[in-house]
Enzyme design. Structure first.
Site, PDB file in Angstrom:
ATOM      1  N   LYS A  69      -4.847  -5.616 -15.890  1.00 52.27           N
ATOM      2  CA  LYS A  69      -4.887  -4.149 -15.840  1.00 52.27           C
ATOM      3  C   LYS A  69      -6.304  -3.703 -15.476  1.00 52.27           C
ATOM      4  O   LYS A  69      -7.287  -4.298 -15.942  1.00 52.27           O
ATOM      5  CB  LYS A  69      -4.466  -3.626 -17.214  1.00 52.27           C
ATOM      6  CG  LYS A  69      -4.317  -2.124 -17.354  1.00 52.27           C
ATOM      7  CD  LYS A  69      -3.784  -1.821 -18.757  1.00 52.27           C
ATOM      8  CE  LYS A  69      -3.593  -0.346 -19.027  1.00 52.27           C
ATOM      9  NZ  LYS A  69      -3.013  -0.112 -20.374  1.00 52.27           N
ATOM     10  N   SER A 143       0.826   2.578 -20.665  1.00 49.63           N
ATOM     11  CA  SER A 143      -0.049   2.801 -19.534  1.00 49.63           C
ATOM     12  C   SER A 143      -0.171   1.584 -18.616  1.00 49.63           C
ATOM     13  O   SER A 143      -0.663   1.686 -17.495  1.00 49.63           O
ATOM     14  CB  SER A 143      -1.444   3.191 -20.030  1.00 49.63           C
ATOM     15  OG  SER A 143      -2.019   2.178 -20.852  1.00 49.63           O
ATOM     16  N   SER A 167       1.446   0.714 -25.067  1.00 47.78           N
ATOM     17  CA  SER A 167       1.316   0.478 -23.633  1.00 47.78           C
ATOM     18  C   SER A 167       1.619  -0.949 -23.215  1.00 47.78           C
ATOM     19  O   SER A 167       1.821  -1.214 -22.025  1.00 47.78           O
ATOM     20  CB  SER A 167      -0.100   0.848 -23.170  1.00 47.78           C
ATOM     21  OG  SER A 167      -0.350   2.215 -23.406  1.00 47.78           O
TER      22      SER A 167
END
Length: 587
Positions: A69, A143, A167
């Site tokens: 990420k 997310s 997330s």
């Protein structure tokens, strides 16, 4: 399409049927076919990935492609956290990336996310909106949107996300993959752009629980450079007859009857695996979930990027800006009130944890179309966090797994939650539950789960311990058992011959159990089970005149338990006739 699961690649490399270079060729072909955006923010060029392979150590993850990420630092790639104006070039990769690459894993690139990891939807990014691999119209979850989609689409073997409010779990549910949210501090956060530093966890997405655990085995280690890093022994697997908690009453599925039916099926499957369903009061957990965005922890998000958010508010995504800058009105007094309330809720939750070994919940109650979220971004995002927001606040471990498909083809997911450092145990159980799902497959690849190996749970030595006083459930020192993942095995009484005394000048107040051969015995005890390593650290905390010896229970069973040195009974009050410490306190 061949499988990118770790076991398959390792076997293929060993047999010579595949090489890591051939796998990277296939990975980049798949990425080119799908398109770089919106899954990727920074993609490592193929020739650089192959060069990386040439230098890669032949460790536990040699030749395994992965993604991270884009709020996690990687040398040579900018860290954007989903905000172009925030981007910087790190001088060092995050600890977790260093550990993975030291074992030969091959980094492919950095993935899209809700800006500054603020959201559970995947729609709050200037790099594009990811969608579920099963529907271009439905959210991917966030997310960690790009990280989940990259695994589900078969672009990498595993990926790193982050998890503060869910997330690392919500996108797993929306893409039919596994999302392991480790205990806080188990994976180092050095090199992570924080959302809430005290809550953040770097998470793992994979197609199987076995792969997630293989990555955790490499990634999870104490890091003195991370002030929130922790080192603790893992709990062993639960035996048949484990207790799993589900909230009493009707759960909120936000009108999604199909999700409700799939959750009921998951409960039944867990029962067929030997689990005993226990209904719990979900109130302290749900109230804790509300603290994350309605309490002072929003201010921690502001603290993470205060200077940037204050000086360049126009650079923030509109929804993210409203959330983060809205924290400016939260005072220090509000912060302390929030901490006090959290402590109260954690204490209330202890009573529920005494009833169960693991908790089973829907990962989310429902899912949404992208246009629905864009029209109502805050409320719908909040709905998705109903069963995830409390986990890090309460210092729990969690793993999200697939649990079937709705008739419209959208996946549904469930989450198993345990106390801190039960990551291995809940993952082993989650793997059994995942494999009990008919026709389970890996993400959107169509590859059958049963073509991959199951988790092999290591046996762990357990020690039974009888407690008689301040460590009983609800008493002042019971937390020492909770912290060591001790499991209540029985409430019973001692054999005859034991006397119980209320000791003088102890803080907190404690009893002393003495075997003198004269006492009536039948003293109430609670028998807990814990790992040998946890037992050792527990014993080290016991002050004189108390100690641990061997007790005889009413049925003749011998267990370790609290005993008292005889001299300490001088001046103490004989309370044997009360039959136990609780009865004496209630006199």
């Amino acid at each position: 399409m061949f499988s990118l699961d770790i076991d398959h690649l390792k076997n293929a490399y060993a047999s010579g049927s595949l090489t890591p270079a051939q796998v990277l060729d296939q990975v980049y072909d798949r990425i080119a076919s799908m398109g770089e955006r919106p899954v990727w923010i920074s993609l490592i060029p193929k020739d650089q990935a192959l060069a990386q392979l040439q230098q890669a150590p032949k460790g536990r993850l040699w030749g395994i492609p992965f993604a991270v990420k884009d709020n996690i630092d990687v040398v040579g790639l900018p860290t954007t956290a989903g905000c172009p104006d925030f981007a910087y070039d790190p001088h060092r990769s995050a600890t977790v990336v260093e550990r993975l690459q030291a074992e030969g894993a091959i980094l492919v690139g950095k993935t899209n996310l809700d800006q500054f990891a603020t959201g559970l939807v995947g729609t709050r990014s200037p790099y594009g909106i990811c969608s579920s691999v099963f529907s271009p119209d439905h959210v991917s979850g966030g997310s960690s949107s790009g990280s989940a989609v990259a695994v589900a689409a078969g672009l990498v073997s595993f990926s790193l996300g982050t998890d503060t409010a869910g997330s690392g779990r919500v996108p797993a549910a929306f893409n039919n993959i596994v999302g392991l949210k480790p205990s806080k501090g188990l994976i180092s956060n050095r090199g992570l752009v924080p959302a809430c530093r005290s809550l953040d966890c770097i998470s793992i997405f994979a197609g199987t629980c076995a792969d997630a655990l293989a990555v955790l085995d490499v990634a999870g280690a104490y890091d003195p450079e991370d002030s929130f890093s922790r080192n603790a022994a893992q709990a062993g697997p639960w035996p048949d007859g484990f207790r799993f908690g589900v909230p009493m009453g009707k759960l909120e599925f936000f009108g999604d009857d199909q999700a409700e039916a799939l959750f009921a099926q998951a409960v039944e499957r867990l029962q067929t695996l030997g689990g005993q369903k226990v209904e719990i009061d979900f109130t302290p957990f749900s109230q804790c979930a509300q603290l994350l965005y309605s309490g002072p922890w929003v201010a921690e998000r502001l603290a993470a990027i205060d200077d940037f958010a204050t000086t360049k508010p126009e650079s923030l995504h509109e929804v993210v800006r409203g959330i983060i800058l809205g924290a400016k009105g939260i005072s220090a007094a509000d912060g302390f009130k929030g901490f006090y309330r959290l402590a109260e809720l954690i204490r209330q939750a202890e009573a529920e944890w005494a009833k169960m070994d693991v908790m089973l919940l829907p990962t989310t109650g429902t899912t949404y179309r992208i246009d629905e979220v864009l029209a109502d971004p805050v409320r719908l995002n909040s709905n998705l966090g109903a069963y995830t927001n409390f986990v890090n606040l309460m210092d729990l471990s969690a793993i999200a797994i697939p649990a079937g498909f709705r008739p419209n083809g959208l996946p549904f997911g469930i989450t198993l939650m345990g106390r801190a450092f039960q990551d291995d145990a809940i993952a082993a159980l989650a793997d059994r539950l995942h494999r009990a799902l008919p026709s389970a497959s890996l993400g959107g690849t169509g590859i059958a789960l049963d073509s991959t190996p199951p988790v092999v749970a290591a046996a762990t030595e357990k020690i039974a311990l009888a407690v008689v006083g301040a460590h009983l459930a609800g008493q002042p020192l019971h937390h020492q058992l909770v912290e060591r993942n001790a499991r209540l095995r029985a409430v019973t009484r001692t054999a005859a011959g034991y006397s119980l005394y209320a000791l003088a000048n102890t803080q907190p107040a404690k009893p002393g159990l003495v075997f003198d051969g004269l006492g009536a015995g039948a003293i109430e005890v609670e028998v807990y089970e814990m790992e040998a390593a946890a037992f050792g650290s527990f014993v080290a905390q016991i002050p004189a005149p108390l100690g641990i010896g061997t007790l005889t229970l009413a049925d003749g069973t011998l267990v370790k338990g609290f005993i008292c040195e005889g001299h300490a009974t001088k001046g103490a009050t004989d309370i044997t006739a009360f039959g136990g410490w609780r009865a004496w306190l209630a006199r």
